[in-house]
Scaffold this motif. Sequence first.
Motif, mmCIF file in Angstrom:
data_model
loop_
_atom_site.group_PDB
_atom_site.id
_atom_site.type_symbol
_atom_site.label_atom_id
_atom_site.label_comp_id
_atom_site.label_asym_id
_atom_site.label_seq_id
_atom_site.Cartn_x
_atom_site.Cartn_y
_atom_site.Cartn_z
ATOM 1 N N GLN A 99 116.137 7.595 20.903
ATOM 2 C CA GLN A 99 115.323 8.735 20.483
ATOM 3 C C GLN A 99 113.863 8.620 20.925
ATOM 4 O O GLN A 99 113.003 9.299 20.403
ATOM 5 N N GLN A 100 113.621 7.742 21.882
ATOM 6 C CA GLN A 100 112.298 7.591 22.492
ATOM 7 C C GLN A 100 112.493 7.482 24.003
ATOM 8 O O GLN A 100 113.273 6.637 24.462
ATOM 9 N N VAL A 101 111.811 8.300 24.738
ATOM 10 C CA VAL A 101 111.987 8.312 26.193
ATOM 11 C C VAL A 101 111.463 7.028 26.823
ATOM 12 O O VAL A 101 112.107 6.413 27.679
ATOM 13 N N CYS A 102 110.296 6.590 26.401
ATOM 14 C CA CYS A 102 109.612 5.486 27.087
ATOM 15 C C CYS A 102 110.257 4.126 26.845
ATOM 16 O O CYS A 102 110.147 3.221 27.671
ATOM 17 N N VAL A 103 110.938 3.970 25.691
ATOM 18 C CA VAL A 103 111.392 2.652 25.261
ATOM 19 C C VAL A 103 112.457 2.074 26.181
ATOM 20 O O VAL A 103 112.648 0.857 26.214
ATOM 21 N N TYR A 104 113.135 2.875 26.961
ATOM 22 C CA TYR A 104 114.143 2.347 27.877
ATOM 23 C C TYR A 104 113.515 1.506 28.988
ATOM 24 O O TYR A 104 114.228 0.738 29.656
ATOM 25 N N CYS A 105 112.215 1.640 29.179
ATOM 26 C CA CYS A 105 111.520 0.829 30.186
ATOM 27 C C CYS A 105 110.327 0.056 29.624
ATOM 28 O O CYS A 105 109.997 -1.013 30.142
ATOM 29 N N HIS A 106 109.660 0.591 28.611
ATOM 30 C CA HIS A 106 108.406 0.006 28.138
ATOM 31 C C HIS A 106 108.426 -0.237 26.633
ATOM 32 O O HIS A 106 109.143 0.443 25.894
ATOM 33 N N THR A 107 107.620 -1.210 26.189
ATOM 34 C CA THR A 107 107.457 -1.474 24.768
ATOM 35 C C THR A 107 106.006 -1.842 24.497
ATOM 36 O O THR A 107 105.387 -2.544 25.299
ATOM 37 N N PRO A 108 105.421 -1.373 23.393
ATOM 38 C CA PRO A 108 104.027 -1.724 23.103
ATOM 39 C C PRO A 108 103.869 -3.166 22.655
ATOM 40 O O PRO A 108 102.758 -3.714 22.680
ATOM 41 N N HIS A 109 104.965 -3.818 22.203
ATOM 42 C CA HIS A 109 104.911 -5.192 21.710
ATOM 43 C C HIS A 109 106.103 -5.971 22.224
ATOM 44 O O HIS A 109 107.173 -5.415 22.475
ATOM 45 N N ALA A 110 105.928 -7.292 22.345
ATOM 46 C CA ALA A 110 107.030 -8.204 22.701
ATOM 47 C C ALA A 110 107.675 -7.828 24.024
ATOM 48 O O ALA A 110 108.900 -7.784 24.154
ATOM 49 N N ALA A 111 106.847 -7.558 25.046
ATOM 50 C CA ALA A 111 107.362 -7.168 26.359
ATOM 51 C C ALA A 111 107.989 -8.352 27.093
ATOM 52 O O ALA A 111 107.732 -9.523 26.774
ATOM 53 N N ASN A 112 108.789 -8.049 28.077
ATOM 54 C CA ASN A 112 109.406 -9.042 28.950
ATOM 55 C C ASN A 112 108.330 -9.612 29.873
ATOM 56 O O ASN A 112 107.839 -8.918 30.776
ATOM 57 N N THR A 113 107.972 -10.873 29.671
ATOM 58 C CA THR A 113 106.901 -11.497 30.459
ATOM 59 C C THR A 113 107.429 -12.200 31.702
ATOM 60 O O THR A 113 106.669 -12.848 32.415
ATOM 61 N N ASN A 114 108.733 -12.068 31.964
ATOM 62 C CA ASN A 114 109.308 -12.701 33.148
ATOM 63 C C ASN A 114 109.114 -11.864 34.402
ATOM 64 O O ASN A 114 109.538 -12.277 35.483
ATOM 65 N N ILE A 115 108.507 -10.711 34.264
ATOM 66 C CA ILE A 115 108.265 -9.842 35.406
ATOM 67 C C ILE A 115 106.885 -9.220 35.274
ATOM 68 O O ILE A 115 106.437 -8.889 34.167
ATOM 69 N N SER A 116 106.187 -9.098 36.393
ATOM 70 C CA SER A 116 104.846 -8.516 36.401
ATOM 71 C C SER A 116 104.964 -7.004 36.487
ATOM 72 O O SER A 116 104.815 -6.390 37.542
#
Length: 302
Positions: A67-84
């Motif tokens: 129910q959020q468009v952006c969340v499938y790629c982005h997150t404001p917290h706890a992001a994947n740090t294995n990729i720049s």
Amino acid sequence: MKCKISAAFILGLATLATGSALAGLDRPTKFSNQGTIGNTRHNLTQRPTDGSALNAGMMDAYRNDYQQVCVYCHTPHAANTNISAPLWNRTVRTTTYTLYNQQTLSQDATQPGPNSLTCLSCHDGQTAVDSIVNMPGSGGYNGALALDPSAATAETLLDTWRRNGGDPDAVTHQGLNSDPNSETSCLSCHSPGKTAAATNFQVFAIGTDLTNDHPVGVKLPAGSDWNVPTGTYQNIRFFDKDGDNRPDKDELRFYDSGNGYEVECASCHDPHGVPGTTSTFLPTFLRVTADGSQICMTCHVK
């Protein structure tokens, strides 16, 4: 560097870019492709923000509708740090891709960089489109999914997510793998002879064999056969059409991910959509129109 590209290759690229590779298919997108990413296929909730929701419920068994468009790629917290990549929320597997090899390159191409891997995290078909590191709400974070979306781990976690506190959202979690007969493939509906209301996604199921696609990981070339980007911003060289010294959505670019400036998927595509001469976004999320081969001749002198 000098790379010789055949006229047939350029014609094939232009054909794909204009979307004519999809000609004759009777399942056009239900999205308006105007105004916002919410009105494009990259809205994986499949509920356009223009108010239309035709067939949206048909998707609910096959991917979590966050129910959020952006969340499938982005997150404001706890992001994947294995990729720049900016606040990246998707699983990104460690993969060795088979690279373009149909023409003689004066230098070997390198494996795709972050600005291709973000796209390939869906389009190589290895990972479910809803496999994200940090799902909305409490209890939906699992950092182990950043690089290891194994079936036992990923499916179990994805199955625990509940929409509005109700039942589990999806019973399977589909990906863009190329087998239309696979129970976990988006193409089990989105290909000819399958669900009549579903758009054909076959051309978007790229896989891990990149030998028939425009090269990525190839260096910014030099010489009379190539135009020279006029702008530099951080790790980007770009064709600064408006002279504002910033890479805009409608300007092609090369990325330096540690091996020098190279072509990546995002060199030619912007996943959020780029308006053309009208309010409608350019087909296939292109940065520059393919009309008259404009996108090709931004870089190539022919």
